[in-house]
Design a protein around this motif. Structure first.
Motif, PDB file in Angstrom:
ATOM      1  N   GLU A 159       3.138  38.196 -28.514  1.00 18.55           N
ATOM      2  CA  GLU A 159       2.687  39.117 -27.646  1.00 18.55           C
ATOM      3  C   GLU A 159       1.218  39.478 -27.067  1.00 18.55           C
ATOM      4  O   GLU A 159       1.616  39.125 -25.430  1.00 18.55           O
ATOM      5  N   LYS A 173      -1.401  38.667 -27.778  1.00 16.98           N
ATOM      6  CA  LYS A 173      -2.144  37.355 -26.928  1.00 16.98           C
ATOM      7  C   LYS A 173      -2.018  36.877 -25.594  1.00 16.98           C
ATOM      8  O   LYS A 173      -2.908  36.064 -24.840  1.00 16.98           O
ATOM      9  N   ALA A 174      -0.467  36.374 -25.351  1.00 17.99           N
ATOM     10  CA  ALA A 174       0.713  35.746 -24.297  1.00 17.99           C
ATOM     11  C   ALA A 174      -0.176  36.203 -23.065  1.00 17.99           C
ATOM     12  O   ALA A 174      -0.692  36.267 -22.408  1.00 17.99           O
ATOM     13  N   ASP A 175      -0.196  37.693 -23.339  1.00 19.85           N
ATOM     14  CA  ASP A 175      -0.302  38.937 -22.534  1.00 19.85           C
ATOM     15  C   ASP A 175      -1.793  38.499 -22.107  1.00 19.85           C
ATOM     16  O   ASP A 175      -2.859  39.121 -21.105  1.00 19.85           O
ATOM     17  N   ASP A 222      -3.865  35.861 -22.851  1.00 19.21           N
ATOM     18  CA  ASP A 222      -4.173  34.472 -21.925  1.00 19.21           C
ATOM     19  C   ASP A 222      -3.996  34.874 -20.579  1.00 19.21           C
ATOM     20  O   ASP A 222      -4.480  34.181 -19.978  1.00 19.21           O
ATOM     21  N   LYS A 223      -2.572  36.043 -20.358  1.00 20.30           N
ATOM     22  CA  LYS A 223      -2.132  35.373 -19.285  1.00 20.30           C
ATOM     23  C   LYS A 223      -2.572  36.406 -17.715  1.00 20.30           C
ATOM     24  O   LYS A 223      -3.346  36.148 -17.259  1.00 20.30           O
ATOM     25  N   ASN A 224      -3.918  37.772 -18.447  1.00 20.56           N
ATOM     26  CA  ASN A 224      -4.520  37.831 -17.353  1.00 20.56           C
ATOM     27  C   ASN A 224      -5.994  37.407 -17.346  1.00 20.56           C
ATOM     28  O   ASN A 224      -6.487  38.169 -16.846  1.00 20.56           O
ATOM     29  N   LYS A 225      -5.928  36.592 -17.750  1.00 13.88           N
ATOM     30  CA  LYS A 225      -7.794  35.829 -18.454  1.00 13.88           C
ATOM     31  C   LYS A 225      -8.070  35.489 -17.203  1.00 13.88           C
ATOM     32  O   LYS A 225      -9.335  35.480 -16.074  1.00 13.88           O
ATOM     33  N   ASP A 226      -7.249  34.989 -15.888  1.00 14.42           N
ATOM     34  CA  ASP A 226      -7.708  34.514 -14.885  1.00 14.42           C
ATOM     35  C   ASP A 226      -7.651  35.190 -14.035  1.00 14.42           C
ATOM     36  O   ASP A 226      -9.455  35.748 -13.383  1.00 14.42           O
ATOM     37  N   GLN A 227      -7.780  36.875 -13.799  1.00 21.27           N
ATOM     38  CA  GLN A 227      -8.056  38.420 -13.559  1.00 21.27           C
ATOM     39  C   GLN A 227      -8.893  39.302 -13.836  1.00 21.27           C
ATOM     40  O   GLN A 227      -9.281  39.292 -13.125  1.00 21.27           O
ATOM     41  N   ARG A 228      -8.868  38.832 -14.812  1.00 26.45           N
ATOM     42  CA  ARG A 228     -10.202  39.484 -15.796  1.00 26.45           C
ATOM     43  C   ARG A 228     -11.804  38.853 -15.561  1.00 26.45           C
ATOM     44  O   ARG A 228     -12.351  39.326 -15.429  1.00 26.45           O
TER      45      ARG A 228
END
Length: 152
Positions: free
Chosen positions: A73, A75-77, A79-85
């Motif tokens: 979970e 890791k998924a979070d 990866d999901k926030n990678k673009d925003q970061r």
């Protein structure tokens, strides 16, 4: 004399910066080593829990599965926030570049060079201070403290 000191300082900082860069093979080796150490620490932690809490094998398996689920979970979070970061990092870089350009307009070339050197020196001091505190990338690498029992 000042130019000589400045030249030596610049060469020293340049060589220090180059020494910081590691070849990709070294990074992969360190990454694998860190992953292995992390797994070992997880096993030790689970063994300690089993001993301290007197867990049976079924409970150990359930806790291990829970930890794996939580890791997935997280890791998924991540990866999901990678673009925003990445967008935030780009925004910060743009602002930093604008600040740099503005300072270059305001300061004389000598003042600008000194300002740049002072800024780099402060950054190095922060890195050293973070290492001393056990931080890397803004994350703590120290064990968490447990709550003290209440006194009545």
């Amino acid at each position: 004399m000042k130019k000589l000191v400045l030249a030596v300082a610049l060469v020293g900082m340049g060589s220090l910066a180059m020494a910081q860069q590691t070849p990709p093979q070294d990074q992969e080796g360190r990454r694998a080593e860190m992953h292995q150490k992390f797994q070992e620490k997880e096993r030790e932690h689970l063994d300690k829990m089993q001993k301290d809490l007197n867990l049976n094998q079924s409970q150990v398996a359930q806790i291990k599965a829970l930890h794996e689920k939580r890791k997935a979970e997280m890791k998924a979070d991540f990866d999901k926030n990678k673009d925003q970061r990445q967008a935030r990092m780009q925004e910060m870089k743009t602002k930093r570049d604008q600040m740099d350009a503005d300072m270059k307009q305001i300061l004389t070339p000598q003042q600008y060079d000194k300002w740049q050197m002072d800024r780099k020196a402060k950054m190095e001091q922060r890195k050293v201070a973070m290492k001393e505190k056990g931080m890397k990338g803004g994350k703590m690498h120290r064990p968490m403290k447990t709550a003290a029992p209440e006194k009545n």
